[in-house]
Design a protein around this motif. Structure first.
Motif, PDB file in Angstrom:
ATOM      1  N   GLY A 138       9.175 -68.937  -0.290  1.00  0.00           N
ATOM      2  CA  GLY A 138       9.110 -69.269  -1.702  1.00  0.00           C
ATOM      3  C   GLY A 138       7.728 -69.628  -2.195  1.00  0.00           C
ATOM      4  N   ALA A 139       6.845 -70.098  -1.318  1.00  0.00           N
ATOM      5  CA  ALA A 139       5.475 -70.451  -1.697  1.00  0.00           C
ATOM      6  C   ALA A 139       4.571 -70.187  -0.503  1.00  0.00           C
ATOM      7  CB  ALA A 139       5.387 -71.912  -2.142  1.00  0.00           C
ATOM      8  N   THR A 151       2.815 -69.090  -4.898  1.00  0.00           N
ATOM      9  CA  THR A 151       3.234 -67.763  -4.457  1.00  0.00           C
ATOM     10  C   THR A 151       2.028 -66.860  -4.272  1.00  0.00           C
ATOM     11  OG1 THR A 151       3.581 -67.065  -6.749  1.00  0.00           O
ATOM     12  CG2 THR A 151       5.484 -67.957  -5.569  1.00  0.00           C
ATOM     13  N   ASN A 152       0.923 -67.171  -4.973  1.00  0.00           N
ATOM     14  CA  ASN A 152      -0.324 -66.426  -4.782  1.00  0.00           C
ATOM     15  C   ASN A 152      -1.458 -67.216  -5.426  1.00  0.00           C
ATOM     16  OD1 ASN A 152      -1.978 -64.393  -3.884  1.00  0.00           O
ATOM     17  ND2 ASN A 152      -1.636 -63.068  -5.653  1.00  0.00           N
ATOM     18  N   SER A 212      -0.161 -68.824  -8.875  1.00  0.00           N
ATOM     19  CA  SER A 212       1.129 -68.455  -9.445  1.00  0.00           C
ATOM     20  C   SER A 212       2.248 -69.216  -8.746  1.00  0.00           C
ATOM     21  CB  SER A 212       1.364 -66.949  -9.308  1.00  0.00           C
ATOM     22  OG  SER A 212       1.423 -66.575  -7.953  1.00  0.00           O
ATOM     23  N   THR A 213       3.293 -69.506  -9.514  1.00  0.00           N
ATOM     24  CA  THR A 213       4.544 -70.045  -8.995  1.00  0.00           C
ATOM     25  C   THR A 213       5.671 -69.210  -9.577  1.00  0.00           C
ATOM     26  OG1 THR A 213       4.975 -71.609 -10.795  1.00  0.00           O
ATOM     27  CG2 THR A 213       3.536 -72.357  -8.997  1.00  0.00           C
ATOM     28  N   THR A 214       6.873 -69.386  -9.055  1.00  0.00           N
ATOM     29  CA  THR A 214       8.008 -68.631  -9.582  1.00  0.00           C
ATOM     30  C   THR A 214       8.333 -69.030 -11.016  1.00  0.00           C
ATOM     31  OG1 THR A 214       9.496 -70.257  -8.585  1.00  0.00           O
ATOM     32  CG2 THR A 214       9.022 -68.263  -7.303  1.00  0.00           C
ATOM     33  N   GLN A 215       7.904 -70.250 -11.425  1.00  0.00           N
ATOM     34  CA  GLN A 215       8.213 -70.712 -12.774  1.00  0.00           C
ATOM     35  C   GLN A 215       7.158 -70.291 -13.796  1.00  0.00           C
ATOM     36  OE1 GLN A 215       8.245 -72.905 -10.085  1.00  0.00           O
ATOM     37  NE2 GLN A 215      10.450 -72.648  -9.819  1.00  0.00           N
ATOM     38  N   THR A 216       5.886 -70.173 -13.384  1.00  0.00           N
ATOM     39  CA  THR A 216       4.814 -70.023 -14.360  1.00  0.00           C
ATOM     40  C   THR A 216       4.128 -68.673 -14.360  1.00  0.00           C
ATOM     41  OG1 THR A 216       3.102 -70.822 -12.835  1.00  0.00           O
ATOM     42  CG2 THR A 216       4.310 -72.476 -14.116  1.00  0.00           C
ATOM     43  N   GLY A 217       4.247 -67.854 -13.314  1.00  0.00           N
ATOM     44  CA  GLY A 217       3.351 -66.722 -13.194  1.00  0.00           C
ATOM     45  C   GLY A 217       1.961 -67.233 -12.845  1.00  0.00           C
ATOM     46  N   PRO A 248       8.193 -67.340 -16.883  1.00  0.00           N
ATOM     47  CA  PRO A 248       8.003 -66.917 -15.492  1.00  0.00           C
ATOM     48  C   PRO A 248       7.648 -65.459 -15.331  1.00  0.00           C
ATOM     49  CG  PRO A 248      10.332 -67.236 -15.979  1.00  0.00           C
ATOM     50  CD  PRO A 248       9.573 -67.740 -17.167  1.00  0.00           C
ATOM     51  N   SER A 298       1.943 -63.725 -17.016  1.00  0.00           N
ATOM     52  CA  SER A 298       0.807 -64.380 -16.373  1.00  0.00           C
ATOM     53  C   SER A 298      -0.407 -64.229 -17.267  1.00  0.00           C
ATOM     54  CB  SER A 298       0.505 -63.752 -15.008  1.00  0.00           C
ATOM     55  OG  SER A 298       1.578 -63.931 -14.108  1.00  0.00           O
TER      56      SER A 298
END
Length: 919
Positions: A510-511, A532-533, A549-554, A580, A583
């Motif tokens: 997930g991260a 995530t990246n 980036s996260t799954t919630q924010t891009g 999400p 980006s």
């Protein structure tokens, strides 16, 4: 055959019916409504009757009556569909009646009787008796008799086989236990024979035959019995190896009885411990014994006398390494039984199992077992520790280091299966490193724990652990971020006030990408954020900004601050493109005092990026900044941000400036037009470089777009143009990313770069050029080299300028020129002499040394440096031998103004994947 059936039971036609189907013909009409047929059943049989070939538009039905006229079966299908009756009949007289419903005409009737000698249930099963060899039966199954069941018994453990041969339709066979549970069966199609085989213990069993749906067939069933396989040997010489014996309970299931009264097994241990042997699953009527022997066939332990059905157990403590035998035998004739024999070895546990009772391997050694060697401080002669882990047992060692920086190395040897190492620092429950069979790296002072454990619940092994610490001048991995051979793919190495920050993949679900900080040791390399990246990192006075980036924010802008605990605080600066799925993808992260300038897109579309700044709060878009913005640089001496952008109606790749860039209210962007004296309007700008208070760049003029020259805006605002070829109507510098270096010598400041210099003999020649910034004089430096000579990677070290260049004589090598000497260049061609190339790159000054990467046939691409004589030498062969470690991302973190700082880089040693290293 054609007959004239009677119309009543009294006048019924007398017929004979047997196993071979007989077909009868007759007719019905409104005036001849009934046909009766009388037959006798002399033994219980399966009856199959069918009325068919009924005329169209007619409906004839079918009945079966007993001797008293009671209807016992009927078939009343609509229209002229065939009528069928199938059932078992007891001995007696029966009547088949075909009767009219509608229409008229001839029909046919087919009848058969098959004697049924097999039962249809477990209770009525035909008893075949005690099966000792072979027996067979001929029978019938079909729609009237859908199953035949046979019972048999065996007194010994035997291999029982059954073969079913159907004659006219497919059929299947099943083997059932005494309760009717299916043990095995067949399946298929066609009329081929079906066979099955099974090893059976003494008891009662059933065989069931069944037809395929709608099928009728006679068949032959053959049962046979023979000796069962014997896994246990019959004496010491033929003893069977105990399957799976080891550190987890292993079992074998077998049988002993009148025909096979003994079973011998053997196993070997390579480590001492406690033996436990259990004999269970014994028949309630049988009494069995077990005996343990040593390698000389001497009795070590015997256990018997538990009586019928009783379990037996041997526990033999402190068993020495060696071979052992186990004997399972009956207590006497008639004790026939299957059994389960289970054995396990629990090795001696020498070392502590938790942090609380960890075994110390550094002074004081009061908690260490007698004779335990202290942790070696000689890396070439490590201490050795041997033990076992698995089956719930782990081993924990404690050691304390006192030197400012210690190189620690440890590895596991002589193990099988999945055994792993973990390293912890006291007070931190998260491993510093682990997941493989070897650990190495620098450690600061402190107390540490080394844990050896099995990788999974079914793993266990003995092992040898080697461990030592000491000084080491060569490179060290700061941490195996992605344990084992997996790549961390470390990137964006950034100096943050002397501490290295970088992005690295550790595979966390997930991260998977972490933000890491490191001071060059295992215990200081820790993850302070998860994404995530990560696509960019920048330092703004100790605050780390991240494009992550996260799954919630891009991909948005985040910041890390060294407050709120040992791991600092991570927070979102702003979700510029909310949601999400979108980006803003911040890029060109550029520090200006306490401000961060960057490019981002509020729509999530990478086309049309805007210029933003943040002083730690929500990002602010800067208006009128231009289009296609790139190449942001900051000049601290003048608090000015420069960048390149387009402006509609004016031109492309123009130069812009923002004053007061570090303040809370930076000025609006200014397009630089008509600057300097004589006035100059930069066009096609690239290669913005900041050296001290000067901005260097390459540009042409609005009035002459072919005149690409080196330009400079000094800290006092003066604009300079360095036209080294002496012709303002032609370019001195080709388009691209210009490499330059500024050095002071003899009271003058020089800027070195590559440009086309007008040589009086050779004409316009690409050459290494320098300009005296004091008086503006341009000089060709590479006067001693003929032809094209383009310098790259220009780096100042100890007052000289080092760079890479290519010639036909020496290939691509490292070169040097001395501003205090003659206008000439010198090739440092000792790594790969002659025209072959070592292809140096990544020149970095760290710790008072010039480092770079280079490649030779002997080392592959590895880390090199200048020795005390100013010649290239191998600094570190990360992946020993000709295989390259492919070093890149070299960076110095620390006191860079004095040419110091610690060197960090990314490399692959062939063991740990691509990770961050330091020297």
């Amino acid at each position: 055959m054609a007959i004239d059936a009677g119309n009543t039971r009294r006048t019924a036609r007398r017929i004979n019916v047997g196993p071979n189907p007989r077909v009868f013909r007759d007719s019905l009409s409104s005036s001849d409504r009934d046909d009766f047929f009388r037959f006798v059943v002399r033994a219980r049989s399966s009856f199959d009757g069918e009325v068919f070939n009924i005329p169209r538009n007619s409906n004839f039905n079918f009945q079966l009556q007993n001797a008293n006229g009671r209807v016992i079966a009927r078939s009343t299908r609509p229209g002229n569909q065939p009528e069928n009756i199938n059932l078992n009949l007891d001995p007696g007289t029966y009547f088949a009646r075909v009767f009219w419903r509608r229409g008229q005409g001839a029909y046919r009737m087919r009848l058969s009787l098959n004697p049924d000698t097999a039962g249809e249930t477990l209770d009525t099963a035909r008893d075949l008796g005690n099966l000792t060899s072979s027996t067979g039966v001929d029978e019938y199954i079909g729609r009237s008799d859908p199953a035949d069941i046979y019972r048999f018994t065996i007194d010994e453990r035997l291999t029982v086989g059954a073969t079913l041969t159907p004659f006219s339709a497919g059929a299947e066979i099943s083997l059932l236990d005494a309760s009717g549970n299916v043990l095995t069966g067949t399946s298929g199609s066609g009329t081929e024979a079906r066979s099955l085989q099974r090893v059976l213990d003494p008891g009662t069993y059933f065989v069931r035959t069944t037809p395929v749906p709608g099928g009728n067939t006679r068949y032959n069933l053959t049962l046979n019995a023979g000796p069962a396989p014997d896994q246990g040997g019959n004496d010491f010489g033929s003893a069977s190896a105990f399957p799976g014996f080891g550190f987890f309970p292993a079992s074998v299931q077998e049988y002993v009885g009148n025909s096979d009264p003994v079973d011998y097994y053997t196993f070997t241990t390579t480590i001492g411990g406690d033996l436990k042997i259990d004999l269970t699953n014994i028949a309630p009527t049988a009494d069995l014994n077990i005996t343990l022997f040593d390698q000389f066939q001497q009795i070590l332990a015997f256990q018997g006398g538990a009586g019928p059905g009783g379990n037996e157990q041997i526990i033999f403590n402190n068993a020495a390494p060696g071979q052992y035998f186990v004997l399972v035998q009956t207590a006497g004739p008639g004790n026939n039984s299957t059994y389960r024999l289970t054995a396990v070895l629990t090795p001696e546990d020498k070392f502590g199992d938790t942090f609380a009772d960890a075994t110390s391997i550094t002074d004081p050694l009061s908690t260490s077992p007698a004779g335990l060697a202290p942790l070696s401080n000689d890396l070439d002669n490590p201490s050795i520790y041997q033990d076992f882990v698995g089956a719930g047992d782990v081993d924990v060692f404690r050691f304390t280091l006192t030197e400012p920086k210690n190189f620690f190395a440890t590895r596991l040897k002589d193990f099988t299966g999945n055994i792993t190492l973990q390293l912890f620092q006291a007070g931190n429950p998260t491993p510093l490193s682990g997941g493989g069979s070897a650990l190495r790296g620098a450690l600061g002072p402190g107390t540490y724990f080394l844990r050896v454990l099995a990788g999974g619940p079914t793993d266990a092994s003995t092992y040898t652990l080697e461990a030592a610490f000491g000084e080491r001048e060569s490179g060290i991995i700061v941490r195996d971020v992605n344990p084992g051979a997996l790549d961390a793919n470390a990137n964006f190495l950034t100096d943050v006030n002397g501490v290295l920050f970088f992005a690295g993949t550790d595979g966390t679900p997930g991260a998977p990408v972490g933000l890491w900080r490191s001071e060059g040791t295992l215990n200081t390399t820790v993850k302070v954020g998860s994404f995530t990246n990560i696509t960019g990192i920048a330092n703004v006075n100790g605050t780390v900004y991240i494009a992550g980036s996260t799954t919630q924010t891009g991909v948005e802008l985040w910041k890390w601050q060294p407050t709120g605990g040992s791991l600092g605080t991570l927070s979102l600066v702003g979700d510029i493109a909310p949601g999400p799925g979108l980006s803003s993808s911040p890029t060109n992260l550029t520090a200006a005092g306490n401000n961060l300038f960057f490019l981002a897109t509020p729509t999530g579309n990478p086309v049309g990026r805007q210029l933003y700044f943040s002083n730690g709060g929500a990002p602010v878009a800067i208006a009128n900044a231009g289009d296609s913005i790139q190449n942001l640089v900051y000049v601290q001496a003048t608090d000015t941000l420069y960048y390149v952008a387009n402006r509609t109606g004016v031109g492309t790749r123009l130069l812009f400036r923002i004053n007061n860039a570090s303040t809370a209210n930076p000025s609006d962007p200014v397009l630089l037009e008509n600057i300097g004296s004589p006035s100059f309007s930069p066009r096609f700008v690239d290669s913005l470089k900041v050296v001290g208070g000067d901005l260097f760049f390459v540009a042409s003029e609005a009035v002459n777009t072919e005149n690409r020259e080196l330009r400079r805006i000094a800290a006092n605002g003066t604009v300079f143009t360095y036209d080294v070829d002496g012709d303002l109507n032609q370019a001195s510098i080709a388009s691209g990313n210009l490499s330059l270096a500024v050095v002071e010598s003899g009271g003058n400041r020089y800027v070195y770069f590559s440009a086309s210099f007008e040589d009086p003999v050779e004409g316009l020649v690409p050459s290494l050029t320098r300009v005296n910034l004091t008086n503006g004089t341009a000089e060709r430096v590479s006067t001693n080299v003929s032809g094209t000579f383009t310098a790259n990677n220009l780096t100042v070290f100890e007052g000289k300028v080092y760079f890479t260049a290519t010639t036909s004589a020496v290939g691509t090598e490292l070169w040097v020129t001395d501003p205090a000497g003659a206008l000439e260049v010198t090739a440092l061609d000792n790594l790969v002499p002659g025209a072959d190339s070592s292809s140096p790159a990544n020149l970095v000054v760290a710790g008072g040394t010039l480092y770079f990467t280079a490649e030779t046939n002997a080392t592959g691409r590895e880390l090199y440096r200048l020795d005390s004589n100013g010649l290239p030498e191998l600094a570190l062969d990360i992946n020993p031998g000709p295989t390259s470690s492919n070093l890149n991302n070299l960076i110095a973190a620390g006191n860079l103004s004095a040419g110091l700082g610690q060197l960090f880089f990314v490399a692959d040693d062939g063991v740990n994947g691509r990770e961050v290293w330091t020297v």
